[in-house]
Write a protein that holds these residues in place. Structure first.
Motif, PDB file in Angstrom:
ATOM      1  N   UNK A 245       0.788  -1.136   0.038  1.00 34.79           N
ATOM      2  CA  UNK A 245       0.018   0.361   0.297  1.00 34.79           C
ATOM      3  C   UNK A 245       0.559   1.099  -0.076  1.00 34.79           C
ATOM      4  N   UNK A 246       0.427   2.458   0.392  1.00 37.18           N
ATOM      5  CA  UNK A 246       1.241   3.531   0.290  1.00 37.18           C
ATOM      6  C   UNK A 246       0.858   4.390   1.399  1.00 37.18           C
ATOM      7  N   UNK A 247       2.608   5.324   1.341  1.00 37.40           N
ATOM      8  CA  UNK A 247       2.675   5.508   2.951  1.00 37.40           C
ATOM      9  C   UNK A 247       3.692   7.654   2.674  1.00 37.40           C
ATOM     10  N   UNK A 248       3.206   7.604   3.694  1.00 35.44           N
ATOM     11  CA  UNK A 248       4.306   8.942   3.592  1.00 35.44           C
ATOM     12  C   UNK A 248       4.776   9.972   4.751  1.00 35.44           C
ATOM     13  N   UNK A 249       5.783  10.674   4.315  1.00 39.29           N
ATOM     14  CA  UNK A 249       6.431  11.122   5.247  1.00 39.29           C
ATOM     15  C   UNK A 249       6.691  12.643   5.095  1.00 39.29           C
ATOM     16  N   UNK A 250       6.391  13.662   5.791  1.00 38.48           N
ATOM     17  CA  UNK A 250       6.360  14.755   5.867  1.00 38.48           C
ATOM     18  C   UNK A 250       7.788  15.013   6.130  1.00 38.48           C
ATOM     19  N   UNK A 251       8.800  15.992   5.139  1.00 44.14           N
ATOM     20  CA  UNK A 251      10.438  16.089   5.502  1.00 44.14           C
ATOM     21  C   UNK A 251      10.506  17.407   5.802  1.00 44.14           C
ATOM     22  N   UNK A 252       9.064  18.472   5.228  1.00 47.34           N
ATOM     23  CA  UNK A 252       9.307  19.768   5.282  1.00 47.34           C
ATOM     24  C   UNK A 252       7.443  19.954   5.202  1.00 47.34           C
ATOM     25  N   UNK A 253       7.961  21.673   5.623  1.00 46.66           N
ATOM     26  CA  UNK A 253       6.775  22.005   5.552  1.00 46.66           C
ATOM     27  C   UNK A 253       5.060  21.700   4.169  1.00 46.66           C
ATOM     28  N   UNK A 254       6.367  21.903   3.259  1.00 47.38           N
ATOM     29  CA  UNK A 254       5.735  21.541   1.381  1.00 47.38           C
ATOM     30  C   UNK A 254       6.879  20.216   1.004  1.00 47.38           C
ATOM     31  N   UNK A 255       6.882  19.417   1.815  1.00 45.06           N
ATOM     32  CA  UNK A 255       7.844  18.377   1.071  1.00 45.06           C
ATOM     33  C   UNK A 255       7.291  17.908   1.960  1.00 45.06           C
TER      34      UNK A 255
END
Length: 192
Positions: free
Chosen positions: A38-48
């Motif tokens: 499935x999908x996942x995400x992580x926030x690296x910076x406010x818009x990244x």
């Protein structure tokens, strides 16, 4: 009561086999999911963000990459953006070879003697030689039945989310709503 146990057990087995024999649908990656990936995400910076999609062994590379693109667009809209710029993208291809010993080989002296098992070669029509070795699961009567390759793909991308009008002079910029409209009809979601 006994008359219901058989059908109930059969129904459970059918559900398990159905879930194990499906490509990864578009779903969040979770250990509790009936189908792996499935999908996942992580926030690296406010818009990244770093976005990932991991498919199981029945999910094609094309599907994994399409779902990654769709997730990047969906995440952009969820974050209040209108477009995203692709900064970096990568697809990993993992191949695992599963080898099983010949399950029918049972020497009269037992299997406690490690590598002391038969090994021989034989000539086939056309002049070539083949080999039998039960530790490498390649018996001459079933040349590829005891080994298989399992392929899985995982794609990831770093994206920067943008707001306002979509820049038209950058080929790495994608209109999030357009991506969702183009790919969305072919996205397969989990049943139930």
């Amino acid at each position: 009561m006994k008359q219901f146990i058989g059908p109930a057990l059969l129904a459970c087995a059918a559900v398990v086999l159905t879930n194990c024999s499906q490509a990864t649908p578009y779903q969040p990656e979770s250990a509790s999911s009936a189908i792996h990936g499935g999908y996942s995400h992580e926030q690296i910076a406010p818009d990244l963000f770093r976005v990932r999609f991991h498919g199981n062994s029945l999910t094609s590379r094309e599907t994994v990459e399409a779902y990654l693109l769709y997730r990047a667009a969906e995440l952009t809209v969820e974050q209040g953006g209108t477009w995203f710029r692709l900064l970096d993208r990568e697809t990993e291809h993992t191949v695992t070879r599963e080898i099983r010993r010949d399950p029918l080989y049972r020497p009269w002296y037992g299997t406690n003697y490690g590598y002391w098992l038969p090994y021989w070669s034989y000539r086939v029509r056309g002049g070539g030689w083949l080999y039998y070795d039960p530790w490498h699961a390649d018996p001459f009567w079933a040349d590829r039945f005891d080994s298989r390759e399992i392929e899985e793909f995982e794609a990831s991308a770093d994206i920067r989310i943008g707001r306002g009008p979509v820049p038209t002079d950058d080929t790495r910029v994608y209109d999030a709503r357009r991506v969702m409209a183009d790919i969305g009809p072919r996205v397969v979601r989990p049943k139930g």
